[in-house]
Design an enzyme around this catalytic site. Sequence first.
Site, mmCIF file in Angstrom:
data_model
loop_
_atom_site.group_PDB
_atom_site.id
_atom_site.type_symbol
_atom_site.label_atom_id
_atom_site.label_comp_id
_atom_site.label_asym_id
_atom_site.label_seq_id
_atom_site.Cartn_x
_atom_site.Cartn_y
_atom_site.Cartn_z
ATOM 1 N N GLY A 103 2.146 2.062 10.629
ATOM 2 C CA GLY A 103 3.090 3.603 10.401
ATOM 3 C C GLY A 103 3.770 3.843 11.918
ATOM 4 C CE LYS A 133 0.557 3.831 4.990
ATOM 5 N NZ LYS A 133 -0.039 3.766 6.115
ATOM 6 C CB SER A 136 4.956 -1.795 12.197
ATOM 7 O OG SER A 136 3.941 -0.369 11.995
ATOM 8 C CG HIS A 185 -5.638 1.952 4.824
ATOM 9 N ND1 HIS A 185 -5.495 2.598 6.746
ATOM 10 C CD2 HIS A 185 -4.572 1.175 5.122
ATOM 11 C CE1 HIS A 185 -4.338 2.288 6.829
ATOM 12 N NE2 HIS A 185 -3.815 1.248 5.651
ATOM 13 C CD GLU A 214 -3.942 -2.678 7.250
ATOM 14 O OE1 GLU A 214 -2.576 -2.830 6.405
ATOM 15 O OE2 GLU A 214 -4.314 -1.430 7.084
ATOM 16 C CD GLU A 255 -3.105 5.671 6.810
ATOM 17 O OE1 GLU A 255 -3.246 5.852 5.193
ATOM 18 O OE2 GLU A 255 -2.466 5.224 7.608
ATOM 19 C CG ASN A 291 -1.853 1.368 1.214
ATOM 20 O OD1 ASN A 291 -1.912 2.015 0.769
ATOM 21 N ND2 ASN A 291 -2.206 1.641 2.273
HETATM 22 C C1 PEP Z 1 -1.003 0.160 5.868
HETATM 23 O O1 PEP Z 1 -0.711 1.765 5.983
HETATM 24 O O2 PEP Z 1 -1.374 -0.665 5.511
HETATM 25 C C2 PEP Z 1 0.663 -0.560 6.615
HETATM 26 C C3 PEP Z 1 0.239 -1.640 7.050
HETATM 27 O O3 PEP Z 1 1.157 0.573 6.865
HETATM 28 P P1 PEP Z 1 2.642 0.536 7.823
HETATM 29 O O4 PEP Z 1 2.781 -0.801 7.174
HETATM 30 O O5 PEP Z 1 3.240 1.469 7.568
HETATM 31 O O6 PEP Z 1 2.190 0.153 9.045
#
Ligand code: PEP
Length: 258
Positions: A174, A11, A214, A96, A168, A98, A9
């Site tokens: 992040g 973003k 992460s 997601h 998630e 976000e 992803n």
């Molecule tokens: C994501 O945004 O789906 C995600 C898992 O981000 P990160 O790996 O940076 O935590």
Amino acid sequence: MKNKIVAGNWKMNKNFSEAEELLVSIAESLDDMRLETEIVVCTPSVYLEMAADISEESNFYVGAQNVSYAPKGAYTGEISAEMLKSAGADFCIVGHSERRNYFHETDEELAKKVDLLLENDIVPIFCCGEKLEERQSGNYFQVIDNQIKNALFHLDKEHFDGIILAYEPVWAIGTGLTATPEQAQEVHAHIRRIIEEKYGTEVAYNTYILYGGSCNARNALDLFSCQDVDGGLIGGASLVAEDFIAIVNAAETASKND
Ligand code: PEP
């Protein structure tokens, strides 16, 4: 043995030439590999067509990160499922955290997005996960159950079978904080259980449940080795080709060790 899926992803990152460079280097690295793992690269929508062109010579799929809840018409700035498909997307992230948090997307809107994606032959990658305070209060199963039931459980068995889920935890996205393999496995097993209650054992087994938050080259193998973790949705680490490919390699190793 069930193969893994690793989805990146991106973003809202990379300008056009940076995006091209990253896609080309992912494609070049994959050229040298014989993989069982399926790879999806979810780019910003403006790069979908380019990604689809590059993917034709390679072995990754292209995904989008969002879709409109409306099929077409006077929705300035929105992008429909039909448009995504015609630009080359075969997958699309939905819900997601976000988007839920910054754009206030509701379960009702997410259900409409899922329906439109399926109608347009795009596989939804449906995200769910609890916030830190919800984990600390011990309420996280309930939060995840509601997210899944409200946005997905109107689907019949045949359509649900085409969905990918991504657990998630919001506190891990992040932040550099990763769920431990035990924490991830606990939630993934729970998600599979509620799918089984609704759609039966076969659909529950077939449904891919990815972990995101992460995930990186160092922790991917431990996470992907959990029984109910079918791969990963990767944010930050998908922006550097070597890191992304190292995670793909971890997925290969995990499925071979199964
Ligand atoms: C994501 O945004 O789906 C995600 C898992 O981000 P990160 O790996 O940076 O935590």
